[in-house]
Design an enzyme around this catalytic site. Structure first.
Site, short mmCIF file in Angstrom:
data_model
loop_
_atom_site.label_atom_id
_atom_site.label_comp_id
_atom_site.label_asym_id
_atom_site.label_seq_id
_atom_site.Cartn_x
_atom_site.Cartn_y
_atom_site.Cartn_z
CG ASP A 57 33.11 -14.85 -15.58
OD1 ASP A 57 32.73 -15.62 -16.48
OD2 ASP A 57 33.52 -13.69 -15.80
N GLY A 67 37.80 -7.60 -22.36
CA GLY A 67 38.59 -6.38 -22.24
C GLY A 67 38.05 -5.19 -23.00
N GLY A 80 32.54 -11.37 -22.90
CA GLY A 80 33.24 -10.25 -23.54
C GLY A 80 32.30 -9.36 -24.33
CB SER A 84 32.05 -4.44 -22.48
OG SER A 84 31.76 -4.76 -21.13
CG ASN A 98 29.28 -13.20 -19.15
OD1 ASN A 98 28.14 -13.50 -18.83
ND2 ASN A 98 30.28 -14.06 -19.12
CB ILE A 99 28.03 -6.26 -19.11
CG1 ILE A 99 27.26 -6.57 -20.41
CG2 ILE A 99 28.50 -4.80 -19.09
CD1 ILE A 99 25.91 -5.93 -20.51
ZN ZN Z 1 34.45 -14.55 -20.02
#
Ligand code: ZN
Length: 312
Positions: free
Chosen positions: A93, A172, A215, A217, A257-258
């Site tokens: 990543d 974040g 990002g 999440s 992506n998590i």
């Molecule tokens: Zn990333």
């Protein structure tokens, strides 16, 4: 040098082709320790989902590259032992240099991201092309990072296999400032919607090309609540609503992506054990519940958000 094929891993090529056609996305879960890996593989085997094990350069330093290689090989064998040999990708990543990508490829990664977004546009394209040339010699997939929509065709012409684009997600647990959000009746922050117009523009300009969301999440309010009611102090945490991610996963977005949600689930479980049982000091007694909570979270993402269940 050890190739990913020797570890029993796969690259992302076929997985992405099927995901784009099938209208779902492959989960990319970050990991750097044993409990996270157990949770990821357990959740993916039980739901029969393909998976991308994702490692940042920081995580690679934390876990140690030699151990990581064996953990990835262990993940392949562990899935078989659990009863179903799901396809597993090992992905770097945010690789920021050619040397880092090369080192990962030589230690068994089947996919790398080259993120040259810190460079001037021309240098980013040049660096991306160099990584693609090296990676493709070993059949390793490459994810590029798109700085600006204007350069989308140039980026694709470097030979990358997928592209990370920004449609309003961010890394974040505090993805937006309160000023960027509205509040619902319970006082919970509601973020601005994802930019589906940008996604549609990409689909028009590079039809069928695999798109990646970083990002992504959701920062579930119930996890933030458990953390804060057990001594934590997360202020104004906010993520991407799951229904928007579901809509994105049904489009050309084929990798989501998590990372932060997993961190929150582990932290909530550990804080609760520490608060409820202050005399507890056996790491298994708090890392075990953290692992269980992670697995529940991952299964939920696979089944209810990304749609990758039964696609392995
Ligand atoms: Zn990333």
């Amino acid at each position: 040098m050890i190739t990913y094929k020797e570890l029993g891993l796969v690259n992302s090529k076929n997985l992405f082709q099927k995901a784009v056609k099938g209208g779902y996305a492959i989960p990319a879960f970050n990991f750097n320790n044993l409990e996270q890996l157990q949770a990821i593989i357990g959740a993916c085997v039980e739901t029969k989902s393909p998976v991308i094990l994702q490692v940042s350069s920081g995580a690679r330093k934390y876990a140690n590259q030699t151990l990581l290689k064996h953990l990835a090989k262990g993940a392949v064998d562990y899935a078989k032992e659990l009863g179903y040999a799901i396809p597993i990708v090992l992905h770097l990543d945010h690789g920021d240099t050619f040397e880092l990508c090369q080192s990962c490829i030589e230690s068994g990664f089947s996919s790398v991201m080259i993120d040259g977004s810190h460079l001037p546009y021309d240098k980013n394209v040049e660096l991306t092309a160099k990584v693609v040339e090296y990676a493709h010699k070993y059949d390793v997939s490459v994810e590029g990072e798109l700085g600006v929509l204007a350069g989308i065709e140039d980026e694709v012409s470097t030979g990358v296999d997928s592209l990370a684009i920004s449609i309003g997600t961010s890394h974040g647990a505090n993805k937006f400032t309160p000023a960027q959000c509205t509040r619902n009746a319970e006082g919970i922050l509601v973020p601005p919607p994802l930019r589906f117009d940008i996604l549609e523009e990409c689909e028009k300009r590079i039809p069928g090309f695999p798109i990646v969301l970083h990002g992504a999440s959701s920062v579930p309010a119930e996890l933030v609540k458990i953390i804060n009611s057990n001594g934590g102090k997360l202020q104004d945490a906010v993520g991407i609503p799951e229904e928007q991610l579901r809509r994105a996963a049904a489009s050309a977005v084929c990798k989501v992506n998590i990372d932060s949600d997993g961190r929150l689930a582990m932290t909530a479980a550990i804080r609760k054990v520490f608060n409820d049982s202050p005399a507890e000091f056996d790491p298994r007694k708090y890392l075990g519940p953290a692992r269980d909570a992670l697995k529940v979270l991952y299964k939920h993402k696979i089944v209810s958000v990304l749609g990758s269940a039964d696609k392995a």
